[in-house]
Design an enzyme around this catalytic site. Structure first.
Site, PDB file in Angstrom:
ATOM      1  N   ASP A 336      20.435 -76.863 -10.056  1.00  0.00           N
ATOM      2  CA  ASP A 336      20.925 -76.521 -11.384  1.00  0.00           C
ATOM      3  C   ASP A 336      19.722 -76.051 -12.196  1.00  0.00           C
ATOM      4  O   ASP A 336      18.675 -76.713 -12.179  1.00  0.00           O
ATOM      5  CB  ASP A 336      21.579 -77.738 -12.037  1.00  0.00           C
ATOM      6  CG  ASP A 336      22.033 -77.439 -13.453  1.00  0.00           C
ATOM      7  OD1 ASP A 336      22.749 -76.453 -13.637  1.00  0.00           O
ATOM      8  OD2 ASP A 336      21.642 -78.191 -14.364  1.00  0.00           O
ATOM      9  N   THR A 338      19.074 -75.660 -15.598  1.00  0.00           N
ATOM     10  CA  THR A 338      18.669 -76.444 -16.756  1.00  0.00           C
ATOM     11  C   THR A 338      18.284 -77.851 -16.326  1.00  0.00           C
ATOM     12  O   THR A 338      19.052 -78.553 -15.678  1.00  0.00           O
ATOM     13  CB  THR A 338      19.797 -76.513 -17.792  1.00  0.00           C
ATOM     14  OG1 THR A 338      20.209 -75.188 -18.099  1.00  0.00           O
ATOM     15  CG2 THR A 338      19.327 -77.211 -19.049  1.00  0.00           C
TER      16      THR A 338
END
Length: 823
Positions: A336, A338
């Site tokens: 992911d 972020t």
């Protein structure tokens, strides 16, 4: 605490084997449980006196944070094993019938068991201390004050606050709700979040995906729905791994071979041969003991335990021990963006008004928008930092809609200073704008620079949740955010590329923006981006798209889960990293889930590995530790099982030819120590960067079986030649010494092969073991102690010659096996 689930139909959710959940059936329905009327809501929570009363009555959440084995359980598991029982009985017999040197194998087992207990105790202390650091601390109201407390301090009736990413730690009833959406998929298998209102039940094991609120605890401790699951899933365990199950399979076959062979040997030495009783017993025991690969289980446990301690020093919490092994087998890592490639914080670099909007007015909208969510995400926090509320703000928030990963935007309604009502949405431009809108081209240019862009749009009317509200929103401004790249992320991506581990970046952000960030970090294939809204739904087509592209944007939480399953369907071993609530489903289903320590409670709950220092750069250490464990245990397992094979075969040959067993226990204790025990300990803990390979049992046995056969054949051949060469008093001792010399030299050659590729310390290790045996042969009191004395020159040199021929055959067979059966 790690939680695994069955879906509502009773079928296991995709992914590796997990502890089974309570069946979500009629007897205990997590969505519509049979509950008494909800307790009255007390906004200030319990008083200190009421908490003390409940603790005294035992109405406390007494489920431990983790249920690592106690010291008693560790001792019991290491001492009371099947092989320790066999060796213990034989040891007691030898203490009565033979000199102490024939009982040395018993003292070795005691030492090994002690080492195993100490190392596992160290690992337990490391795990437990890290678990306290990474423990979820829910916010509880008491005496009108909200404070974070440990999960096990919650009592019946406590008022517990909830926000995005928070895990519901006990069962309860919603008391306050502000657009509260709860994901119960870990309990029911239903992927859609459930909107909760005051009076609705919430179950332990679910988590908040949007909104906030508070609930009153109605069931705590082991009465809570998922309590027993959480207790079992977080157990310190060495099971459920290919390595452990492979060793168990090997030990099962060893037992089957050992029992009939040992019975035959006992009959041969005690009944058929009319020799000295005590000497016959000693030689019988000498034939049985080396059949047992007693140190193999110990070294596997020690290797895992030391791995836990090493990773613990790097602030890496291994919630499920086989995760060390599992991550070493991973060939695809899904990241992911972020919180993994970028740091959590962002900065507002620019606000661009659209369609003639007044910049000052837009900034006031953003300033007030920042006050609408008490638990802002990273994007909204950046806006709050840039436009903090303060002064004489005349605008008021009348309604709010928290951000949702599924819809990709949040909303707020205001009453402005002049009394005008307005409603606004803030979120993904390509979701809020129609396809082909001219503004999207401007946004695309910003995304190509790796910038994140949010669209502020005005809703016609003031209903945030009106049907088609997003479709009819009027674009007002672009908010440009700059993401902070993790300084160590580039090196970590390069490590995975060097190790032939494919990296897939999966994000809810715009695909072009994510690709630009990945490109800055040097990710190979970062230009191959795909908007997940165009991702095929067919699992096979999705798997193809996943293999062809490296960056995926606008991915929904359910899509992340489907993408992991698609990769697994192609035989990939998938690791998923993340820190947000939108990563939970994918983390749960991946072969290995990795969460950041600063991530939400829900992600930490389902991940097998938690990086407490929030450093993505720790992952290579975990991979390296797993490869060290798997590669080294494969090496030493070959050593141990070679000994088992030649011991069983020697016993069979002795039974078939009706001769005395050639060795006393002291001889095989010496050989095992120098050719297996000491070197295996060093080899098991040495650095090893070999990529983990599947089929552990086949990989070990393909070398151990031929090596054991060659060693036994060469040793027995020397023994038979010696029986014809020597005669008279002391002949048996001379025959044993010659056979021991051959077996030692062949075993040393097996060790020399396994120690490759050579380094200075590996060469030194092999040389030291050879020197140790030489010292025994030349020091008179050691000759007497171990009953080893080479007689004459003809037979010792014949023993060496046979060993050299066996070593040459070993080299040929190992090379042939390597070519024939692969690496």
């Amino acid at each position: 605490m790690t939680q695994r689930a069955l879906d509502s139909s009773g079928e296991q959710t995709p992914g590796p084997s997990r502890p089974a959940m309570i069946d979500a059936g009629a007897e205990l329905d997590p969505v519509h449980p049979m509950e008494p009327p909800p307790p009255p809501h007390r906004p200030d929570g319990l008083t200190t006196a009421e908490v003390a009363e409940r603790v005294a009555r035992g109405e406390v959440n007494d489920v431990p944070v983790r249920s690592s084995r106690s010291l008693t359980e560790i001792v019991r598991a290491n001492v009371f094993t099947r092989f320790n029982l066999i060796i213990g009985v034989l040891w007691v017999i030898m203490l009565f019938v033979a000199p102490i040197q024939d009982s040395l194998f018993g003292f070795v087992i005691v030492a090994n068991t002690g080492i195993g207990i100490i190392q596992e105790w160290r690992a337990k202390r490391t795990l437990d201390s890290l678990a306290v650091i990474g423990e979820a601390k829910p916010t509880v109201r008491r005496d009108g004050v909200a404070a974070e407390i440990s999960t096990h301090e919650i009592v019946l009736g406590d008022v517990i606050e909830l926000g995005p990413g928070d895990k519901v730690v006990v069962d309860g009833v919603v008391a306050e709700a502000d657009s509260l959406e709860v994901d119960e998929s870990l309990l029911t298998g239903e992927a859609d979040p459930v909107l909760k209102r005051p009076g609705d039940p919430v179950m332990s094991g679910s988590f908040v995906v949007a909104g906030g609120g508070a609930f009153t605890a109605t069931k705590v401790g082991r009465e809570a729905y998922a309590a027993q699951l959480a207790e079992e899933a977080s157990r310190f365990t060495l099971v459920h791994s290919e390595l452990r199950s492979g060793i168990s399979t090997i030990l099962k076959y060893v037992t089957w071979m050992m029992v009939p062979t040992a019975i035959g040997l006992i009959i041969s030495q005690l009944v058929v041969k009319d020799n000295n009783f005590k000497d016959s017993v000693a030689r019988t025991v000498g034939g049985i003991v080396p059949m047992i690969p007693e140190g193999l289980v110990l070294l596997t446990s020690v290797a895992f335990a030391i791995g836990v301690v090493r990773l613990g020093r790097k602030q890496c919490l291994v919630q499920e021990l086989p995760a060390i092994e599992g991550l070493a087998r991973v060939d695809v890592v899904c990241l992911d963006k972020t919180g993994t490639l970028t740091e959590g914080g962002m900065d507002v670099t620019e606000v661009r008004p659209l369609n003639g909007s007044d910049e000052a007015y837009v900034k006031e909208v953003l300033r007030t928008f920042g006050t609408s969510d008490p638990r802002p995400n990273a994007s909204l926090q950046a806006i709050i930092d840039a436009y903090p509320a303060g002064g004489e703000a005349a605008w008021t928030v009348t309604d709010a809609m928290p951000f949702s990963s599924a819809r990709k935007y949040s909303g707020a309604a205001f009453t402005e200073a002049d009394g005008t009502a307005s409603a606004w949405l803030l979120g993904a431009p390509d979701v809020l704008l129609p396809e082909g809108d001219t503004t999207l081209a401007e946004i695309e240019q910003l995304n190509e620079q790796g910038l994140r862009v949010l669209l502020l749009a005005r809703v016609r009317g003031d209903a945030l949740d009106a049907p088609g509200a997003a479709a009819g929103a009027a674009p007002t401004a672009l908010v440009v955010l700059e993401q902070r790249l993790r300084p160590d992320a580039g090196d970590t991506l390069a490590y995975f590329a060097d190790q032939n581990v494919a990296t897939k970046v999966i994000s809810g952000d715009n695909a072009v923006s994510v690709g630009a960030v990945a490109g800055k970090l040097g990710l190979a294939g970062a230009e191959n981006t795909l908007d997940a809204r165009r991702l095929p739904t067919d699992p096979d087509e999705m798997a193809t798209a996943m293999e062809q592209n490296a960056v995926f944007g606008r991915v929904t939480p359910q899509q992340k889960r489907d993408m992991v399953a698609a990769l697994q369907s192609r035989g990939h071993t998938v690791a998923m990293t993340g820190d947000g609530v939108n990563d939970v489903l994918a983390l749960k289903d991946a072969d290995i889930g990795v969460s950041m320590g600063s991530g939400s409670e829900a992600t930490r709950a389902v991940a097998q590995i938690v990086l407490l220092n929030n450093s993505f750069a720790t992952l290579p250490s975990v991979v390296a530790e797993g490869r060290r464990v798997i590669g080294n245990i494969t090496r030493v397992a070959t050593l141990f099982l070679t000994k088992t094979v030649y011991s069983v075969l020697l016993a069979i040959l002795v039974v078939c030819t009706q001769v005395e067993y050639p060795f006393l226990p002291r001889h095989l204790t010496l050989l095992s120590t120098l050719t297996i025990g000491v070197p295996a300990f060093f080899l098991a803990l040495a650095p090893n960067k070999e990529r983990a390979q599947p089929h552990f049992v086949r990989r070990v046995m393909r070398y151990a079986i031929p090596s054991g056969i060659i060693a036994a054949s060469a040793t027995f051949a020397t023994y038979l030649v010696a029986r014809h060469h020597y005669s008279g008093e002391g002949a048996l001792e001379a025959e044993t010494s010659a056979a021991t010399l051959t077996l030692f030299l062949v075993s040393m050659w097996v060790l020399a092969i396994i120690a490759r590729p050579y380094t200075w310390w590996r060469i030194g290790l092999v040389a030291a073991m050879g020197l140790g045996f030489l010292i025994v042969l030349v020091v008179p009191w050691l000759q007497d102690f171990f009953a080893l004395k080479l007689v004459g020159t003809t037979m010792p040199w014949a023993a060496v010659g046979i060993a050299v021929a066996a070593a040459a055959l070993l080299e040929f067979v190992w090379r042939w096996v390597g070519r024939r059966f692969g690496a």
